[in-house]
Design a protein around this motif. Sequence first.
Motif, PDB file in Angstrom:
ATOM      1  N   THR A  61       0.849  -1.208   0.000  1.00 34.42           N
ATOM      2  CA  THR A  61       0.000   0.000   0.000  1.00 34.42           C
ATOM      3  C   THR A  61       0.878   1.249   0.000  1.00 34.42           C
ATOM      4  OG1 THR A  61      -0.180  -0.325   2.400  1.00 34.42           O
ATOM      5  CG2 THR A  61      -2.103  -0.885   1.081  1.00 34.42           C
ATOM      6  N   GLU A  62       0.356   2.301  -0.615  1.00 36.61           N
ATOM      7  CA  GLU A  62       1.073   3.580  -0.636  1.00 36.61           C
ATOM      8  C   GLU A  62       0.074   4.699  -0.886  1.00 36.61           C
ATOM      9  OE1 GLU A  62       4.173   4.228   0.207  1.00 36.61           O
ATOM     10  OE2 GLU A  62       3.682   6.349  -0.080  1.00 36.61           O
ATOM     11  N   PRO A  63      -0.186   5.611   0.037  1.00 37.82           N
ATOM     12  CA  PRO A  63       0.364   5.586   1.388  1.00 37.82           C
ATOM     13  C   PRO A  63      -0.251   4.483   2.259  1.00 37.82           C
ATOM     14  CG  PRO A  63      -1.237   7.359   1.156  1.00 37.82           C
ATOM     15  CD  PRO A  63      -1.074   6.755  -0.205  1.00 37.82           C
ATOM     16  N   SER A  64       0.457   4.177   3.353  1.00 33.05           N
ATOM     17  CA  SER A  64      -0.029   3.170   4.305  1.00 33.05           C
ATOM     18  C   SER A  64      -0.328   3.832   5.649  1.00 33.05           C
ATOM     19  CB  SER A  64       1.034   2.091   4.530  1.00 33.05           C
ATOM     20  OG  SER A  64       1.426   1.490   3.319  1.00 33.05           O
ATOM     21  N   ALA A  65      -1.195   3.191   6.402  1.00 32.57           N
ATOM     22  CA  ALA A  65      -1.532   3.748   7.717  1.00 32.57           C
ATOM     23  C   ALA A  65      -1.919   2.634   8.686  1.00 32.57           C
ATOM     24  CB  ALA A  65      -2.693   4.739   7.589  1.00 32.57           C
TER      25      ALA A  65
ATOM     26  N   GLY B 170      -4.209  -2.422   9.947  1.00 38.59           N
ATOM     27  CA  GLY B 170      -3.338  -1.796   8.960  1.00 38.59           C
ATOM     28  C   GLY B 170      -4.138  -1.535   7.692  1.00 38.59           C
ATOM     29  N   CYS B 171      -3.782  -0.467   6.977  1.00 37.10           N
ATOM     30  CA  CYS B 171      -4.554  -0.145   5.779  1.00 37.10           C
ATOM     31  C   CYS B 171      -3.739   0.755   4.855  1.00 37.10           C
ATOM     32  CB  CYS B 171      -5.859   0.553   6.165  1.00 37.10           C
ATOM     33  SG  CYS B 171      -5.591   2.062   7.133  1.00 37.10           S
TER      34      CYS B 171
ATOM     35  N   PHE C 141      -8.443   0.824  -2.062  1.00 41.23           N
ATOM     36  CA  PHE C 141      -7.839   0.734  -0.721  1.00 41.23           C
ATOM     37  C   PHE C 141      -7.946  -0.695  -0.200  1.00 41.23           C
ATOM     38  CE2 PHE C 141     -12.226   2.246   0.392  1.00 41.23           C
ATOM     39  CZ  PHE C 141     -12.612   1.243   1.274  1.00 41.23           C
ATOM     40  N   ALA C 142      -7.055  -0.990   0.769  1.00 47.81           N
ATOM     41  CA  ALA C 142      -7.042  -2.326   1.374  1.00 47.81           C
ATOM     42  C   ALA C 142      -6.845  -2.171   2.873  1.00 47.81           C
ATOM     43  CB  ALA C 142      -5.920  -3.160   0.773  1.00 47.81           C
ATOM     44  N   PHE C 143      -7.228  -3.200   3.583  1.00 38.82           N
ATOM     45  CA  PHE C 143      -6.992  -3.194   5.035  1.00 38.82           C
ATOM     46  C   PHE C 143      -6.895  -4.632   5.521  1.00 38.82           C
ATOM     47  CE2 PHE C 143     -11.339  -4.447   5.939  1.00 38.82           C
ATOM     48  CZ  PHE C 143     -12.071  -3.900   4.890  1.00 38.82           C
ATOM     49  N   GLY C 144      -6.248  -4.771   6.675  1.00 38.78           N
ATOM     50  CA  GLY C 144      -6.147  -6.106   7.270  1.00 38.78           C
ATOM     51  C   GLY C 144      -6.154  -5.979   8.775  1.00 38.78           C
TER      52      GLY C 144
END
Length: 340
Positions: free
Chosen positions: A253-257, A284-285, A306-309
Amino acid sequence: MKEQLNSILEDAKKQLESAQTQSETDEIRVRFLGKKGRLTEILRGMGKLSPEERKATGQMANSVRDEIETMLAERFEAVKAAAKEAQFRKERIDVTEPGKVEELGVAHPLTITMEEISRVFRNMGYSIVEGPEVETVFNNFDALNAGPDHPARDMTDTFYITEDVLLRTQTSPVQVRTLLKEKPPIKVISPGRVFRCDTPDATHSPMFHQVEGLLVDEGVTMADLKGTLDSFAKQLFGTSTKTKFRPHHFPFTEPSAEMDVSCFKCGGKGCRVCKGSGWIEILGCGMVHPSVLKVGGLDTEKYTGFAFGLGVERVAMLKYGVDDIRLFYENDMRFIEQFK
Ligand code: DAH
């Protein structure tokens, strides 16, 4: 001969009185009236008698036979009725007896948590997809932009099966599988098991659960990510929950958070659950890295996502106040039954 006939009648009467079953009764019939029966024997011997004697004895023999037949029929009916009665008594159902309660099992706290998370996303229109626990190194790392030198690929973290196959360390490879199979709009979550070479302790387990999320469409922005995950947090932890996004790094991911939620225990004042900070890190995402989108052959000028885990054990431990992750895997009913 007369005496003989009388004793036959007496014997038949006695034997029939003690006959208890239909087959016993039938045996008696054979014994007296059958081809080799006692009465049949007598009738056969009558040829030797004089005509007068034959007539008198014949009459008597006939009446003895009639009498035995009548007794047989009566006894037969009686034992048949008794047998039926016994059967009824045996099969009788006592409708006043209290019912038996079939004890249902209870859902495991991790199952409950996973279903709660899934329900929130299902209600937002996400589909649920699954991926295999045995994955390729390509799907788990390379396609997710974690090249050969990435620290997560270290042998100490990953269970390798062969050089190219491993036990997935994260549910993120399902992103790759989805991108290879589906065209946007893509809106999926994927719950499942993941594996890492960790020594078990209160917060580590070599097997645990994650829920992955992926949304890809035209014009998706970081604002969509924040809005979606903020809404998720409010539905899972309560409407007064606040969220905070901190910059982080993930290769895919970019940006990540990382997203923190305000502590649902103390409301943000600081307590044991949030370790005094008022915030709890929950997932995390980030915006899907263009090189991941390219794996699916997507035009990265047109599509973004977008993605998240998130870790299911972590959410369950926080929600239920469980302080040792190992409790989830011991299957002690005294523990598991507390969450029904
Ligand atoms: N796969 C990451 C892990 O196991 C979690 C994660 C972070 C998944 C960010 C994501 C993401 O999809 O965007 O630590």
